[in-house]
Write an enzyme that holds these catalytic residues in place. Structure first.
Site, PDB file in Angstrom:
ATOM      1  N   LYS A  93     -24.558  33.509 -11.637  1.00 42.83           N
ATOM      2  CA  LYS A  93     -24.928  33.605 -10.236  1.00 42.83           C
ATOM      3  C   LYS A  93     -23.809  34.328  -9.490  1.00 42.83           C
ATOM      4  O   LYS A  93     -22.762  34.589 -10.032  1.00 42.83           O
ATOM      5  CB  LYS A  93     -25.115  32.208  -9.636  1.00 42.83           C
ATOM      6  CG  LYS A  93     -26.303  31.472 -10.226  1.00 42.83           C
ATOM      7  CD  LYS A  93     -26.532  30.104  -9.578  1.00 42.83           C
ATOM      8  CE  LYS A  93     -26.414  30.092  -8.106  1.00 42.83           C
ATOM      9  NZ  LYS A  93     -27.273  31.088  -7.437  1.00 42.83           N
ATOM     10  N   ASP A 133     -28.919  35.267 -11.250  1.00 42.69           N
ATOM     11  CA  ASP A 133     -28.898  36.653 -11.733  1.00 42.69           C
ATOM     12  C   ASP A 133     -29.262  36.716 -13.212  1.00 42.69           C
ATOM     13  O   ASP A 133     -29.850  37.696 -13.661  1.00 42.69           O
ATOM     14  CB  ASP A 133     -27.516  37.264 -11.482  1.00 42.69           C
ATOM     15  CG  ASP A 133     -27.181  37.253  -9.999  1.00 42.69           C
ATOM     16  OD1 ASP A 133     -27.955  37.831  -9.222  1.00 42.69           O
ATOM     17  OD2 ASP A 133     -26.176  36.625  -9.611  1.00 42.69           O
ATOM     18  N   GLU A 153     -22.417  27.646  -3.706  1.00 41.15           N
ATOM     19  CA  GLU A 153     -23.550  27.320  -4.582  1.00 41.15           C
ATOM     20  C   GLU A 153     -23.131  26.331  -5.654  1.00 41.15           C
ATOM     21  O   GLU A 153     -23.851  25.375  -5.957  1.00 41.15           O
ATOM     22  CB  GLU A 153     -24.089  28.603  -5.233  1.00 41.15           C
ATOM     23  CG  GLU A 153     -24.805  29.513  -4.243  1.00 41.15           C
ATOM     24  CD  GLU A 153     -25.159  30.877  -4.804  1.00 41.15           C
ATOM     25  OE1 GLU A 153     -26.027  31.536  -4.209  1.00 41.15           O
ATOM     26  OE2 GLU A 153     -24.585  31.294  -5.826  1.00 41.15           O
ATOM     27  N   GLY A 175     -24.396  37.225  -7.433  1.00 40.57           N
ATOM     28  CA  GLY A 175     -24.690  38.598  -7.027  1.00 40.57           C
ATOM     29  C   GLY A 175     -24.563  38.766  -5.521  1.00 40.57           C
ATOM     30  O   GLY A 175     -24.134  39.805  -5.027  1.00 40.57           O
ATOM     31  N   GLY A 176     -24.915  37.701  -4.788  1.00 38.29           N
ATOM     32  CA  GLY A 176     -24.807  37.743  -3.321  1.00 38.29           C
ATOM     33  C   GLY A 176     -23.472  37.256  -2.804  1.00 38.29           C
ATOM     34  O   GLY A 176     -23.244  37.240  -1.594  1.00 38.29           O
ATOM     35  N   ASP A 220     -32.195  27.058  -5.904  1.00 34.17           N
ATOM     36  CA  ASP A 220     -31.402  28.294  -5.813  1.00 34.17           C
ATOM     37  C   ASP A 220     -31.907  29.307  -6.847  1.00 34.17           C
ATOM     38  O   ASP A 220     -32.604  28.951  -7.801  1.00 34.17           O
ATOM     39  CB  ASP A 220     -29.914  27.978  -6.054  1.00 34.17           C
ATOM     40  CG  ASP A 220     -28.994  29.083  -5.560  1.00 34.17           C
ATOM     41  OD1 ASP A 220     -29.474  30.098  -5.025  1.00 34.17           O
ATOM     42  OD2 ASP A 220     -27.765  28.923  -5.719  1.00 34.17           O
ATOM     43  N   GLY A 221     -31.543  30.559  -6.633  1.00 37.11           N
ATOM     44  CA  GLY A 221     -31.900  31.638  -7.554  1.00 37.11           C
ATOM     45  C   GLY A 221     -30.810  31.846  -8.591  1.00 37.11           C
ATOM     46  O   GLY A 221     -29.876  31.054  -8.711  1.00 37.11           O
ATOM     47  N   SER A 262     -32.277  36.614  -2.194  1.00 35.24           N
ATOM     48  CA  SER A 262     -33.607  37.023  -1.739  1.00 35.24           C
ATOM     49  C   SER A 262     -34.710  36.077  -2.223  1.00 35.24           C
ATOM     50  O   SER A 262     -35.708  35.874  -1.527  1.00 35.24           O
ATOM     51  CB  SER A 262     -33.900  38.460  -2.195  1.00 35.24           C
ATOM     52  OG  SER A 262     -33.894  38.540  -3.603  1.00 35.24           O
TER      53      SER A 262
HETATM   54  C1  5RP Z   1     -26.118  34.564  -4.608  1.00 35.97           C
HETATM   55  C2  5RP Z   1     -26.827  34.208  -5.864  1.00 35.97           C
HETATM   56  C3  5RP Z   1     -28.275  34.482  -5.945  1.00 35.97           C
HETATM   57  O1  5RP Z   1     -28.960  33.303  -6.224  1.00 35.97           O
HETATM   58  C4  5RP Z   1     -28.503  35.474  -7.056  1.00 35.97           C
HETATM   59  O2  5RP Z   1     -27.700  36.625  -6.816  1.00 35.97           O
HETATM   60  C5  5RP Z   1     -29.971  35.888  -7.153  1.00 35.97           C
HETATM   61  O3  5RP Z   1     -30.317  36.605  -6.011  1.00 35.97           O
HETATM   62  P1  5RP Z   1     -31.781  37.183  -5.786  1.00 35.97           P
HETATM   63  O4  5RP Z   1     -32.682  36.010  -5.608  1.00 35.97           O
HETATM   64  O5  5RP Z   1     -31.626  38.028  -4.560  1.00 35.97           O
HETATM   65  O6  5RP Z   1     -32.131  37.990  -7.014  1.00 35.97           O
HETATM   66  O7  5RP Z   1     -26.255  33.696  -6.796  1.00 35.97           O
HETATM   67  O8  5RP Z   1     -24.743  34.322  -4.702  1.00 35.97           O
END
Ligand code: 5RP
Length: 227
Positions: free
Chosen positions: A95, A85, A104, A97-98, A82-83, A30
């Site tokens: 990382k 967790d 990645e 969560g998605g 990139d984001g 997100s």
């Molecule tokens: C997806 C990831 C995301 O970068 C991680 O889950 C963070 O997600 P968000 O920005 O929705 O908090 O690793 O695989």
């Protein structure tokens, strides 16, 4: 701070690291979606993008950015955004969560500068409270679960989820994160494991963190974005 506002702040800040004439690596999640929104609303346009998920591909194509594969001629990518967790003080990450962790990690490892964007609730003293995502070949899931239990973890297959690569995600709680890089190697050595969500061997170079007091930039380069 409102987490959505924090995402907008870090997304805008990350635009400073995007080079108009280069191919950009873009992760998933997100916060990345907010970054793509900010990119779409700006004048900044990378030449093309390499993406970690099909969802990110859709979002980028919607704003007119061409998505390409990770060709040999593109490595190293100058910048990957990139984001995360969880982010520790050494910019090691959890990382996945998605569920996009394998792609990645490939793109992060193929990039010269990994810019992590997150709200401050992602900052932790030590990694490991967030369940660790492990991508596993479907036929290897029982073996992998057994090996993950032998490492001290409590694995659970993510219900009804398939990765973009056609594999399963096993979420693992209770692992010992005293040495994240060694744990990353040990999990990666389990037969049938594609990748795990520990980013210690290829950690972030820069973290842009949205806080109550504004954006904080951790790591290098603190004041010389790639422009
Ligand atoms: C997806 C990831 C995301 O970068 C991680 O889950 C963070 O997600 P968000 O920005 O929705 O908090 O690793 O695989």
């Amino acid at each position: 701070m409102d987490p959505e506002e924090a995402k907008r702040q870090v997304a805008r800040e990350a635009l400073r690291f995007v080079r108009t004439s280069e191919v950009l690596g873009v992760g998933a999640g997100s916060t990345v979606a907010t970054f793509v929104d900010a990119l779409g609303a700006s004048d900044v346009r990378p030449r093309a993008a390499v993406v970690a998920s099909e969802r990110t591909r859709e979002l980028l194509e919607r704003i007119g950015v061409t998505v390409v594969g990770l060709g040999a001629d593109l490595i190293p990518l100058p910048v990957y955004v990139d984001g995360a967790d969880e982010i520790d003080g050494e910019l090691r990450l959890i990382k996945g969560g998605g569920g996009a962790l394998a792609r990645e990690k490939v793109i992060a490892s193929a990039s010269a500068l990994f810019v992590c964007i997150a709200s401050e609730d992602k900052l932790v003293r030590g990694l490991g409270a967030f369940p660790l995502a492990v991508e596993v070949l479907p036929m290897a899931v029982h073996l992998a679960a057994r090996e993950l239990r032998a490492l001290g973890g409590a694995p659970a297959v993510r219900d009804g989820f398939q990765t973009d690569n056609g594999n399963l995600i096993v979420d693992v709680r209770g692992l010992d994160f005293a040495d994240p890089a060694t744990l990353e190697g040990a999990i990666g050595a389990i037969p049938g494991v594609v990748e795990c969500g520990i980013f210690a061997r290829r950690r972030a170079d820069v973290a842009i963190v949205g806080t109550e007091g504004g954006v904080r930039i951790l790591g290098r380069p603190t004041d010389s974005p790639v422009l």
